[in-house]
Design a protein around this motif. Structure first.
Motif, PDB file in Angstrom:
ATOM      1  N   ASP A 121      42.798  26.120  40.140  1.00  0.00           N
ATOM      2  CA  ASP A 121      44.165  26.646  40.139  1.00  0.00           C
ATOM      3  C   ASP A 121      44.705  26.923  38.741  1.00  0.00           C
ATOM      4  OD1 ASP A 121      44.261  26.406  42.940  1.00  0.00           O
ATOM      5  OD2 ASP A 121      44.796  24.280  42.779  1.00  0.00           O
ATOM      6  N   ILE A 122      43.874  26.874  37.728  1.00  0.00           N
ATOM      7  CA  ILE A 122      44.343  27.066  36.360  1.00  0.00           C
ATOM      8  C   ILE A 122      44.742  28.524  36.137  1.00  0.00           C
ATOM      9  CG2 ILE A 122      42.087  27.634  35.391  1.00  0.00           C
ATOM     10  CD1 ILE A 122      42.805  25.936  32.953  1.00  0.00           C
ATOM     11  N   LYS A 123      45.721  28.733  35.277  1.00  0.00           N
ATOM     12  CA  LYS A 123      46.163  30.089  34.971  1.00  0.00           C
ATOM     13  C   LYS A 123      45.056  30.845  34.234  1.00  0.00           C
ATOM     14  CE  LYS A 123      51.093  28.980  34.547  1.00  0.00           C
ATOM     15  NZ  LYS A 123      52.262  28.964  33.618  1.00  0.00           N
ATOM     16  N   GLN A 124      44.727  32.017  34.732  1.00  0.00           N
ATOM     17  CA  GLN A 124      43.637  32.793  34.140  1.00  0.00           C
ATOM     18  C   GLN A 124      43.966  33.262  32.724  1.00  0.00           C
ATOM     19  OE1 GLN A 124      40.497  33.148  35.606  1.00  0.00           O
ATOM     20  NE2 GLN A 124      41.485  31.559  36.842  1.00  0.00           N
ATOM     21  N   LEU A 164      45.615  31.530  30.498  1.00  0.00           N
ATOM     22  CA  LEU A 164      45.327  30.388  29.631  1.00  0.00           C
ATOM     23  C   LEU A 164      43.828  30.268  29.388  1.00  0.00           C
ATOM     24  CD1 LEU A 164      46.146  27.787  28.135  1.00  0.00           C
ATOM     25  CD2 LEU A 164      45.980  26.588  30.336  1.00  0.00           C
ATOM     26  N   VAL A 165      43.040  30.422  30.453  1.00  0.00           N
ATOM     27  CA  VAL A 165      41.582  30.332  30.318  1.00  0.00           C
ATOM     28  C   VAL A 165      41.065  31.417  29.393  1.00  0.00           C
ATOM     29  CG1 VAL A 165      39.386  30.465  31.552  1.00  0.00           C
ATOM     30  CG2 VAL A 165      41.306  29.274  32.585  1.00  0.00           C
ATOM     31  N   LYS A 166      41.594  32.628  29.550  1.00  0.00           N
ATOM     32  CA  LYS A 166      41.138  33.753  28.721  1.00  0.00           C
ATOM     33  C   LYS A 166      41.375  33.475  27.238  1.00  0.00           C
ATOM     34  CE  LYS A 166      41.745  38.759  28.166  1.00  0.00           C
ATOM     35  NZ  LYS A 166      42.140  38.719  26.740  1.00  0.00           N
ATOM     36  N   GLU A 167      42.572  33.017  26.911  1.00  0.00           N
ATOM     37  CA  GLU A 167      42.890  32.736  25.510  1.00  0.00           C
ATOM     38  C   GLU A 167      42.059  31.563  24.987  1.00  0.00           C
ATOM     39  OE1 GLU A 167      44.682  34.687  23.806  1.00  0.00           O
ATOM     40  OE2 GLU A 167      45.438  35.892  25.485  1.00  0.00           O
ATOM     41  N   ALA A 168      41.915  30.516  25.803  1.00  0.00           N
ATOM     42  CA  ALA A 168      41.158  29.337  25.378  1.00  0.00           C
ATOM     43  C   ALA A 168      39.685  29.676  25.174  1.00  0.00           C
ATOM     44  CB  ALA A 168      41.311  28.226  26.410  1.00  0.00           C
ATOM     45  N   MET A 169      39.127  30.505  26.038  1.00  0.00           N
ATOM     46  CA  MET A 169      37.716  30.848  25.921  1.00  0.00           C
ATOM     47  C   MET A 169      37.456  31.729  24.711  1.00  0.00           C
ATOM     48  SD  MET A 169      36.317  31.242  29.836  1.00  0.00           S
ATOM     49  CE  MET A 169      34.853  32.053  29.240  1.00  0.00           C
ATOM     50  N   GLU A 170      38.416  32.574  24.344  1.00  0.00           N
ATOM     51  CA  GLU A 170      38.250  33.385  23.135  1.00  0.00           C
ATOM     52  C   GLU A 170      38.155  32.480  21.908  1.00  0.00           C
ATOM     53  OE1 GLU A 170      41.148  36.396  22.628  1.00  0.00           O
ATOM     54  OE2 GLU A 170      40.627  37.490  24.470  1.00  0.00           O
ATOM     55  N   ILE A 171      39.043  31.470  21.853  1.00  0.00           N
ATOM     56  CA  ILE A 171      38.988  30.521  20.740  1.00  0.00           C
ATOM     57  C   ILE A 171      37.664  29.760  20.761  1.00  0.00           C
ATOM     58  CG2 ILE A 171      40.036  28.427  19.803  1.00  0.00           C
ATOM     59  CD1 ILE A 171      42.725  29.410  20.815  1.00  0.00           C
ATOM     60  N   THR A 218      29.717  23.109  26.729  1.00  0.00           N
ATOM     61  CA  THR A 218      30.433  23.370  27.978  1.00  0.00           C
ATOM     62  C   THR A 218      31.325  22.195  28.359  1.00  0.00           C
ATOM     63  OG1 THR A 218      28.559  24.716  28.728  1.00  0.00           O
ATOM     64  CG2 THR A 218      30.145  24.021  30.389  1.00  0.00           C
ATOM     65  N   SER A 219      30.778  20.993  28.298  1.00  0.00           N
ATOM     66  CA  SER A 219      31.560  19.822  28.688  1.00  0.00           C
ATOM     67  C   SER A 219      32.765  19.636  27.774  1.00  0.00           C
ATOM     68  CB  SER A 219      30.684  18.564  28.659  1.00  0.00           C
ATOM     69  OG  SER A 219      30.199  18.314  27.354  1.00  0.00           O
ATOM     70  N   GLU A 220      32.638  20.017  26.511  1.00  0.00           N
ATOM     71  CA  GLU A 220      33.759  19.887  25.574  1.00  0.00           C
ATOM     72  C   GLU A 220      34.840  20.929  25.845  1.00  0.00           C
ATOM     73  OE1 GLU A 220      31.010  17.867  22.110  1.00  0.00           O
ATOM     74  OE2 GLU A 220      31.219  20.042  22.238  1.00  0.00           O
ATOM     75  N   LEU A 221      34.432  22.107  26.291  1.00  0.00           N
ATOM     76  CA  LEU A 221      35.430  23.101  26.709  1.00  0.00           C
ATOM     77  C   LEU A 221      36.226  22.583  27.903  1.00  0.00           C
ATOM     78  CD1 LEU A 221      36.774  25.905  26.775  1.00  0.00           C
ATOM     79  CD2 LEU A 221      34.842  26.703  28.160  1.00  0.00           C
ATOM     80  N   ILE A 222      35.535  21.965  28.862  1.00  0.00           N
ATOM     81  CA  ILE A 222      36.217  21.417  30.036  1.00  0.00           C
ATOM     82  C   ILE A 222      37.217  20.337  29.619  1.00  0.00           C
ATOM     83  CG2 ILE A 222      35.897  20.225  32.225  1.00  0.00           C
ATOM     84  CD1 ILE A 222      34.898  23.136  32.168  1.00  0.00           C
ATOM     85  N   ASP A 223      36.794  19.466  28.690  1.00  0.00           N
ATOM     86  CA  ASP A 223      37.701  18.421  28.195  1.00  0.00           C
ATOM     87  C   ASP A 223      38.916  19.028  27.491  1.00  0.00           C
ATOM     88  OD1 ASP A 223      36.044  16.465  29.157  1.00  0.00           O
ATOM     89  OD2 ASP A 223      35.086  16.039  27.235  1.00  0.00           O
ATOM     90  N   TRP A 224      38.675  20.079  26.697  1.00  0.00           N
ATOM     91  CA  TRP A 224      39.757  20.715  25.945  1.00  0.00           C
ATOM     92  C   TRP A 224      40.777  21.348  26.892  1.00  0.00           C
ATOM     93  CZ3 TRP A 224      40.158  26.096  23.597  1.00  0.00           C
ATOM     94  CH2 TRP A 224      41.198  26.150  22.663  1.00  0.00           C
ATOM     95  N   LEU A 225      40.276  22.028  27.921  1.00  0.00           N
ATOM     96  CA  LEU A 225      41.173  22.635  28.897  1.00  0.00           C
ATOM     97  C   LEU A 225      42.002  21.567  29.611  1.00  0.00           C
ATOM     98  CD1 LEU A 225      38.883  25.387  30.463  1.00  0.00           C
ATOM     99  CD2 LEU A 225      40.956  25.764  29.120  1.00  0.00           C
ATOM    100  N   LYS A 226      41.373  20.425  29.894  1.00  0.00           N
ATOM    101  CA  LYS A 226      42.099  19.330  30.541  1.00  0.00           C
ATOM    102  C   LYS A 226      43.250  18.852  29.662  1.00  0.00           C
ATOM    103  CE  LYS A 226      41.364  14.771  32.629  1.00  0.00           C
ATOM    104  NZ  LYS A 226      40.353  13.721  32.945  1.00  0.00           N
TER     105      LYS A 226
END
Length: 280
Positions: free
Chosen positions: A195-198, A200-207, A223-231
């Protein structure tokens, strides 16, 4: 028996093919890849997908191959004999079964995970050649042969910290988990945060992907660190504008501790930010 992935694990076609090929060939599957790319989780999901029990043998620098078979506690037996304890005449009471023994004696087929095999001594893989090849081993203390009732599905992970012996590699089916591209990473994020805002994901993944491209970085975020960061971004309710309108002259992204794991990389990013300010 085919592995097709699960709702909790995004498996590429190549990875699914590798798992199924190893099962068909009845050989151990050797999985390599960057830390945090889901190697250990793969074994858990293969077991869940196929409805099998998982046995995990987590390897340390001090682990010996014999521990995977069994250990004989001669000290306890000597102490019990001196105290006149019952059952001391049965040496089997003083054998501690290892994970391979557990897998071999299981009534039904199991998935056996040998996790991070490259942590152990270089001779460790060679010491398991016969046991993994023939699926049997001899117990000298009781003079009995332990043979696998059902051949387990063996999954071995490695972070590539040490080269593994050629004789061992010959007996395995090998697969390297490539780092996910942006499309695959988006699917992985959707599994964890549907349910995360797309935006937000787009901007976070670019970084995130820009950070991985920084030359000279000692440890690229996984990958696991990206998941932690998004959390963390969700927990702290970081506004999307901070990510979207980020100042390239700033040193590092917000809550960088989830992505950057050592001081050398922090200093590198700060130097790059200083150079950007100078050029600006």
């Amino acid at each position: 028996m085919q592995f097709q992935g699960t709702d909790q694990y995004v498996a590429t076609d190549d990875l699914k093919m590798a798992v199924n090929a190893a099962i068909a060939l009845r050989r151990p599957l050797l999985i390599k890849g960057e830390p945090g790319t889901g190697k250990t989780l793969l074994a858990e999901q293969v077991a869940a997908s196929l409805g099998l029990r998982l046995l995990s043998w987590n390897i340390k620098s001090t682990t010996k191959a014999q521990q995977g078979l069994y250990e004989y506690d001669a000290v306890s037996r000597l102490r019990d004999s001196q105290l006149g304890a019952e059952g001391v005449e049965d040496i089997g009471n003083y054998l501690k079964k290892g994970k391979l023994w557990e897998a071999f004696e299981a009534e039904d087929q199991v998935v056996l995970l040998i996790d991070e095999i490259d942590k152990a001594d270089i001779e460790f893989p060679n010491d398991l050649l016969q046991e993994l090849d023939r699926m049997e081993f001899y117990v000298y203390e009781t003079q009995t042969l332990v043979k696998a009732r059902q051949r387990p599905i063996v999954i071995i992970t490695s972070n590539n910290e040490k080269e593994l012996p050629d004789a061992f590699l010959r007996r395995c089916f090998f697969h390297y988990i490539n780092f996910p591209d942006a499309a695959t990473m988006m699917k992985i994020v959707d599994v964890h945060y549907p349910d995360i805002k797309q935006t937000l994901v787009k901007e976070a993944m670019e970084i995130f992907f820009d950070l991985r491209k920084v030359p000279g970085l000692k440890k690229k975020p996984s990958t696991s660190e990206l998941i932690d960061w998004l959390k963390l971004l969700l927990a702290d309710d970081i506004p999307e504008d901070i990510l979207r309108n980020r100042d390239t002259k700033k040193a590092i992204p917000p809550l960088y501790g989830a992505l950057v794991k050592n001081e050398a990389d922090v200093q590198l990013l700060e130097r790059l930010a200083f150079m950007n300010r100078r050029e600006g």
